[in-house]
Design a protein around this motif. Structure first.
Motif, PDB file in Angstrom:
ATOM      1  N   GLN A  44      25.804  11.413  48.309  1.00  0.00           N
ATOM      2  CA  GLN A  44      24.377  11.618  48.932  1.00  0.00           C
ATOM      3  C   GLN A  44      24.077  10.905  49.658  1.00  0.00           C
ATOM      4  O   GLN A  44      24.424   9.484  50.570  1.00  0.00           O
TER       5      GLN A  44
ATOM      6  N   GLN B 173      17.562   9.007  52.426  1.00  0.00           N
ATOM      7  CA  GLN B 173      16.241   7.587  52.089  1.00  0.00           C
ATOM      8  C   GLN B 173      16.665   7.263  50.930  1.00  0.00           C
ATOM      9  O   GLN B 173      16.712   6.231  51.265  1.00  0.00           O
ATOM     10  N   THR B 174      17.137   8.138  49.941  1.00  0.00           N
ATOM     11  CA  THR B 174      17.522   7.758  48.854  1.00  0.00           C
ATOM     12  C   THR B 174      19.202   8.298  47.948  1.00  0.00           C
ATOM     13  O   THR B 174      19.013   7.662  47.192  1.00  0.00           O
TER      14      THR B 174
ATOM     15  N   LYS C 138      22.578   6.977  50.327  1.00  0.00           N
ATOM     16  CA  LYS C 138      23.026   6.052  51.243  1.00  0.00           C
ATOM     17  C   LYS C 138      23.487   6.469  53.030  1.00  0.00           C
ATOM     18  O   LYS C 138      22.920   7.241  53.123  1.00  0.00           O
TER      19      LYS C 138
ATOM     20  N   GLN D  79      14.484  13.880  54.844  1.00  0.00           N
ATOM     21  CA  GLN D  79      15.018  12.527  54.077  1.00  0.00           C
ATOM     22  C   GLN D  79      16.522  12.355  54.624  1.00  0.00           C
ATOM     23  O   GLN D  79      17.359  11.168  53.898  1.00  0.00           O
TER      24      GLN D  79
END
Ligand SMILES: Cc1cc2nc3c(=O)[nH]c(=O)nc-3n(C[C@H](O)[C@H](O)[C@H](O)COP(=O)(O)OP(=O)(O)OC[C@H]3O[C@@H](n4cnc5c(N)ncnc54)[C@H](O)[C@@H]3O)c2cc1C
Lengths: 308, 252
Positions: free
Chosen positions: A240, A243-244, A246, A263
């Motif tokens: 992934q 934002q949350t 990598k 994001q």
């Protein structure tokens, strides 16, 4: 100023790219010591000793550090760590796990995801999924900094640091390691790859994701994914980007069947060149892409793979 | 057992953050605010644990301005049993740092004695990813971050963590602090009857001084700026042109 870098070592294996780029960020302030704590340290410490601007490699070989458990660091090393004025770690899942816990122990804030070291107390970091960049000044006695490594280059291997064994009474009665289910792959690592090919919900299934992987392999690229692709089970969690997930900044990022939510952009908009393939000409990804192709990915990607 | 769930009121994830013209921060006046999505996942997990009969009470805590009441009402409507609002500022633009939040939560935890604190792994406004880790350090409890699976056994909680290389499973001794990641669950929406019922659930209001906690900001925000923006580029006519562009930029 006394600067320490926590090397990321997973089960004896040095995360060289992350560690080297963290040394690079830390070295903007001066020479650094690097803490090399793991179950096996000989290879890792030899590599670290060659990194430019490293003065001392502090070696702590203990089974307790094999899996990066935060308590092993915070319960064992707090005295060593608090003798420094600056402690840097990569902003990887390792650094994000360990560093704030040390902050809690020392009652100092952590400065997460630093994209630029401005001076010994002033740092830049992205907030709001990279939609704003904050400059912050720390008043804490110890500065704990996790580094957004995609903003730094690795240091040259021209150094010859001292390797020193350190002794600590190791302790962690709080957490126990059970098992790892790690992805193994011959592809380059996502966060350091020069080329990344990512697939999104548009790819449609795990089987179809082979189209993305095929193009990636032809280009010698790493494979990434949007959250939607990971949530839907098309791709593993460690692919992934966002934002949350990598943060990547390759020379070339190819986004396939990804709409371009903020994001997602947060994790790839510092790429040098962005290419987007999407059948919807209105997709927001085209707002940031250098080159776009409005086409069905199932038609376009196999053809591109054949021709590149 | 009791579960404590801190919930933060943040700019809604669908709203694009705008930097204020004077560079003092992101504009939060008259914009849609919601519960931090990761905290929704933490709360959902607490509710599921309670539904399985493994917990008796869920306490939601929010720290910030008076309006965080709304976020707590949402938490109560989803299924929290009671709520604690810690009014720490009257300025929506003042972000309470993770360290201060951890100090406040630690004081509440000592009073309430939860067995588990479930936190979102990061707030989508300041993106620190730090509160859970700092809180567990303050309490000297076990921590398990980035959870995609949580299984409570007698006196341990087994957590599968999303890490850079894949998945890691660890056992954390209870009491523990767990921070949750996106794949743990899909939070429910509050139903209308539950929204009505939530209005009668207890919501206690306190301030940091009541807990003996003093808030000092450690990171002074000197300025906030827009990131370098990217311009939209070229839409190409055909696959051959795209192949050419890819070849130009591979290894370049
Ligand atoms: C708290 C939070 C954190 C988040 N963190 C992240 C994160 O880290 N990373 C991330 O990526 N997202 C993240 N998201 C999710 C994000 O908001 C989006 O939902 C997600 O990025 C969408 O993924 P997508 O673009 O693959 O899917 P979609 O938005 O559904 O887009 C699919 C695209 O595929 C195109 N398409 C479909 N079929 C074809 C075809 N045959 N050929 C060509 N194109 C096709 C469509 O036109 C569409 O543009 C987060 C969300 C929240 C709330």
């Amino acid at each position: 100023m006394k600067i320490l870098v926590l090397a990321e070592i997973n089960n004896g294996e040095l995360a060289e790219d992350q560690t080297s780029k963290t040394v690079s960020a830390a070295a903007t302030l001066g020479k650094v010591d690097v803490l090399c704590a793991s179950n096996q340290c000989s290879d890792a410490s030899t590599n670290i000793a060659k990194m430019e601007n490293v003065e001392n490699v502090l070696v702590l070989e203990d089974e307790l550090f094999a899996q990066g458990l935060a308590e092993s660091y915070s319960e064992t090393l707090i005295d060593t760590i608090s003798s420094y004025t600056h402690v840097f770690a990569p902003s990887s899942s390792f650094g994000k796990n360990v560093l704030p816990r040390i902050g809690g122990m020392l009652d100092v804030m952590v400065i997460s995801d630093v994209s630029k070291v401005i001076s010994e107390d002033t740092f830049e970091r992205p907030v709001y999924a990279g939609n704003a960049i904050q400059t912050v000044q720390s008043i804490d006695k110890v500065k704990l900094i996790s580094v957004r490594t995609s903003n730094y280059s690795a240091v040259p291997l021209t150094g010859s640091a001292n390797i020193k064994k350190i002794d600590c009474k190791s302790n962690n009665t709080l957490t126990t390691f059970i098992e790892n289910k790690m992805q193994t792959s011959d592809r380059p690592e996502l966060t350091s790859a020069k080329v990344v090919v990512s697939g999104g919900r548009g790819v449609g299934s795990k089987e179809n994701f082979e189209i993305i992987e095929g193009l990636a392999d032809k280009l010698g690229a790493a494979v990434g994914a949007s959250r939607a692709a990971v949530d839907s089970g098309f791709a593993p969690n460690d692919w992934q980007v966002g934002q949350t997930g990598k943060v990547v900044a390759p020379d070339l990022y190819v986004a396939v069947g990804i709409s371009g939510a903020i994001q997602h952009l947060a994790g790839m908009k510092d790429s040098k060149v962005i290419v987007a393939i999407n059948k919807d000409e209105e997709a927001p990804i085209f707002q940031v892409a250098d080159f776009g192709l409005v086409d069905d990915l199932f038609k376009a990607v196999p053809e591109i793979e054949k021709k590149v | 057992m009791k579960i404590l769930v801190p919930v933060k009121r943040v700019l809604d994830y669908n709203v694009k953050a705008r930097v204020k013209a004077d560079g003092s921060g992101v504009d939060l006046a008259n914009v849609k605010m919601s519960m931090n999505p990761f905290d929704e996942i933490a709360l959902e997990e607490a509710i599921r644990i309670k539904e399985k009969g493994k917990a008796e009470e869920i306490i939601a805590v929010s720290i910030g301005i008076q309006q965080n009441q709304e976020t707590l009402r949402t938490a109560l409507a989803m299924g929290a049993d009671r709520a604690i609002l810690v009014v720490a500022t009257d300025d929506v633009h003042k972000d309470i740092e993770p360290l201060a939040v951890a100090n406040i939560l630690a004081a509440i935890a000592l009073k309430e004695g939860p067995s588990l604190i479930l936190c979102g792994k990061q707030a989508i406004d300041n993106d620190f990813n730090a509160t859970a880790q700092m809180l567990s350090a303050k309490l000297k409890w076990a921590q398990a971050t980035f959870a995609s699976e949580i299984d409570i056994k007698e006196d341990i909680v087994r957590v599968t963590r999303e890490v850079d290389g894949g998945l890691q499973t660890i056992d954390a001794k209870i009491p523990a602090v767990v921070s949750v990641d996106l794949r743990l669950n899909e939070p429910r929406y509050a139903s209308l009857p539950n929204i009505m019922k939530a209005k009668r659930k207890p919501l206690e209001e306190i301030n940091p001084a009541d807990l003996g906690v003093e808030i000092t900001q450690r990171l002074k925000v000197i300025k906030t700026k827009e990131p370098d923006s990217r311009e939209a580029g070229l839409i190409l006519e055909n696959i051959d042109q795209l192949v050419e562009k890819i070849q130009e930029n591979v290894g370049g």
